[in-house]
Design an enzyme around this catalytic site. Structure first.
Site, mmCIF file in Angstrom:
data_model
loop_
_atom_site.group_PDB
_atom_site.id
_atom_site.type_symbol
_atom_site.label_atom_id
_atom_site.label_comp_id
_atom_site.label_asym_id
_atom_site.label_seq_id
_atom_site.Cartn_x
_atom_site.Cartn_y
_atom_site.Cartn_z
ATOM 1 N N LYS A 110 0.861 -1.184 0.000
ATOM 2 C CA LYS A 110 0.000 0.000 0.000
ATOM 3 C C LYS A 110 0.894 1.229 0.000
ATOM 4 O O LYS A 110 1.701 1.429 0.901
ATOM 5 C CB LYS A 110 -0.898 -0.001 1.230
ATOM 6 C CG LYS A 110 -1.738 1.257 1.334
ATOM 7 C CD LYS A 110 -2.709 1.204 2.482
ATOM 8 C CE LYS A 110 -3.461 2.532 2.569
ATOM 9 N NZ LYS A 110 -4.464 2.498 3.636
ATOM 10 N N LYS A 168 -2.056 -1.522 -3.898
ATOM 11 C CA LYS A 168 -2.947 -0.366 -3.837
ATOM 12 C C LYS A 168 -2.142 0.918 -3.901
ATOM 13 O O LYS A 168 -1.163 1.023 -3.155
ATOM 14 C CB LYS A 168 -3.713 -0.434 -2.509
ATOM 15 C CG LYS A 168 -4.598 0.750 -2.224
ATOM 16 C CD LYS A 168 -5.114 0.662 -0.820
ATOM 17 C CE LYS A 168 -5.886 1.927 -0.507
ATOM 18 N NZ LYS A 168 -6.249 2.012 0.871
HETATM 19 C C1 PBG Z 1 -7.216 3.592 5.523
HETATM 20 C C2 PBG Z 1 -7.509 3.423 4.087
HETATM 21 C C3 PBG Z 1 -7.325 4.341 3.041
HETATM 22 C C4 PBG Z 1 -7.865 3.766 1.908
HETATM 23 C C5 PBG Z 1 -8.324 2.505 2.265
HETATM 24 N N1 PBG Z 1 -8.082 2.303 3.605
HETATM 25 C C6 PBG Z 1 -6.796 5.710 3.034
HETATM 26 C C7 PBG Z 1 -5.480 6.034 3.572
HETATM 27 O O1 PBG Z 1 -4.601 5.179 3.772
HETATM 28 O O2 PBG Z 1 -5.312 7.225 3.826
HETATM 29 C C8 PBG Z 1 -7.945 4.412 0.558
HETATM 30 C C9 PBG Z 1 -9.036 3.919 -0.308
HETATM 31 C C10 PBG Z 1 -9.378 4.781 -1.463
HETATM 32 O O3 PBG Z 1 -8.757 5.838 -1.722
HETATM 33 O O4 PBG Z 1 -10.316 4.393 -2.179
HETATM 34 N N2 PBG Z 1 -5.999 3.137 5.975
HETATM 35 ZN ZN ZN Z 2 -5.474 4.065 8.034
#
Ligand code: PBG
Ligand code: ZN
Length: 326
Positions: free
Chosen positions: A196, A249
Site C-alpha cells: 500500500k 494499492k
Molecule cells: C485507511 C484506508 C485508506 C484507503 C483505504 N483504507 C486511506 C489512507 O490510507 O489514507 C484508501 C481507499 C481509497 O482511496 O479508495 N488506511
Molecule cells: Zn489508516
C-alpha cells in the site's frame, strides 16, 4: 525479417465474436469487490461529492446497495466505518456495537452467497486521523498492534469473511492472525494490504471518511511510490505471517507492481482501484471528455491483465451490470 503478407495480425480482429474468442483477459463480476461506507443511525444517505454515486450509508440504507451488488454477481463488499465520535485511541474501531459490526451482521443475515470484507485500520476512528496510536507525533507501531488484533476479532465475531488490514504497521498480520486464532477464528482469511503506497490518489476517500491526518502524513509506514522490489519484501513478510491474500494499492498507476507480485506468489493477488482513480474517470466523463463506461471497463481490464485475481473497485456494480449485457 517481416513475414508479411503471410502473417496478418488483423485476421483475429475481424468481428466482435472473433475478438471475444481470442481475448486473453476476461472480466467477471465475481472478481469484483465493492467498497462501502457505513455510518451509525437510520435513514442516513450522505452523498460523497468527490465520488459520484457513492454515499455514507446507515445500515438500513446500505442493505439495498449490497443486495443490488449481489444480484448482479459482485463477489463481495468491503466495509469502512465512520464512527459517531472519534478519540485518541480510535476505540470506535473495536466497538461491537459500531456501524461495521452491525453492517456485517445485517448483511450475513439478509444477503446470501456474498463475501463481506472488513477493512481494519484506526484512521477513521482516531481524532488525529493517524492509522495507529501516537507517541508524541510518531505513530507507535508496536502499541498499535494489539488494537488491530482486537478490532479484527470484533469483525470476525460479527461474521466477516475476510479481514483486511490497511494500516501498514510492521507485524500486523502476525498480530491479527494470533488474535483471531485465540478467539477461535482459525479458518478466517486475512487479506493484507501488503503493498500500500503513500498515494495522493486517496484524496476523495479521506473526504468520504474524514480521515485526513491532522498533522504530518503516512509516509513513514505506507510505501514510497518509486519502489517495486520493496513491495515483494512486504508481500513475502505478510505471507510468512499468515496472510491468505495480498493486495496492491492503488492499482492503475502500479500495474508493474501487480505484475511483479503476481509473478512472485501463488496466492490471490488483489488490486484496489482507489477513490482518486474512480473520481478522475468520473470527472472526465462528466465533462464529456471521455466515454466513462468504456474507460471504466478498459481500466478494469488493464488491472486484470496485469495479474490481479480480485479487483476492489467503486465501479463494481456498474461494471457487473454492463458485463451482463455483453
Ligand atoms: C485507511 C484506508 C485508506 C484507503 C483505504 N483504507 C486511506 C489512507 O490510507 O489514507 C484508501 C481507499 C481509497 O482511496 O479508495 N488506511
Ligand atoms: Zn489508516
Amino acid at each position: 525479417m517481416s513475414r508479411f503478407p503471410i502473417v496478418r495480425s488483423r485476421r483475429l480482429r475481424q468481428s466482435p465474436a472473433l475478438r471475444r474468442l481470442v481475448a486473453e483477459t476476461r472480466l467477471h463480476p465475481a472478481s469484483f469487490v465493492l467498497p462501502l461506507f457505513v455510518v451509525p443511525g437510520r435513514g442516513v444517505h450522505n452523498p460523497i461529492h468527490s465520488m459520484p454515486g457513492h454515499a455514507q450509508l446507515s445500515v438500513d440504507e446500505l442493505l439495498p446497495v449490497v443486495k443490488e451488488a449481489s444480484s448482479v454477481g459482485v463477489g463481495g463488499v468491503m466495509l469502512f466505518g465512520i464512527p459517531g465520535s472519534k478519540d485518541e485511541q480510535g476505540s470506535g474501531a473495536w466497538d461491537p456495537a459500531g456501524p461495521v459490526p452491525e453492517a456485517i451482521r445485517a448483511i450475513k443475515d439478509q444477503v446470501d452467497d456474498m463475501t463481506v470484507w472488513a477493512d481494519v485500520c484506526l484512521c477513521e476512528y482516531t481524532s488525529h486521523g493517524h492509522c495507529g496510536v501516537l507517541s508524541g507525533e510518531i505513530v507507535d507501531n508496536d502499541a498499535t498492534l494489539p488494537l488491530l488484533g482486537q478490532t479484527a476479532t470484533v469483525y470476525a465475531d460479527a461474521g466477516a469473511d475476510v479481514i483486511a488490514p490497511s494500516d501498514m504497521m510492521d507485524g500486523r498480520v502476525a498480530a491479527i492472525r494470533s488474535a483471531l486464532d485465540s478467539a477461535n477464528h482459525r479458518e478466517l482469511a486475512v487479506c493484507s494490504y501488503s503493498a500500500k503506497y503513500a498515494s495522493a490518489y486517496y484524496g476523495p476517500f479521506r473526504d468520504a471518511v474524514d480521515s485526513a491526518p491532522a498533522f504530518g502524513d503516512r509516509r513513514t509506514h505506507q510505501m514510497d511510490p518509486p519502489n517495486v522490489r520493496q513491495a515483494l519484501i512486504e508481500v513475502a513478510q505478510d505471507l510468512e505471517e499468515g496472510a491468505d491474500m495480498v493486495m496492491v494499492k492503488p492499482a492503475g498507476p502500479y500495474l508493474d507492481v501487480i505484475s511483479a507480485v503476481r509473478a512472485a506468489v501463488d496466492v490471490p493477488v488483489v488490486a484496489y482501484q482507489v477513490s482518486g482513480e474512480f473520481s478522475m474517470i468520473e470527472a472526465a466523463a462528466a465533462n464529456g471528455w471521455i466515454d466513462g463506461d468504456s474507460v471504466m471497463l478498459e481500466s478494469l481490464t488493464g488491472i486484470t491483465r496485469a495479474g490481479a485475481s480480485i479487483v476492489l473497485t467503486y465501479f463494481a456494480t456498474r461494471a457487473a451490470r454492463i458485463l451482463e449485457t455483453l
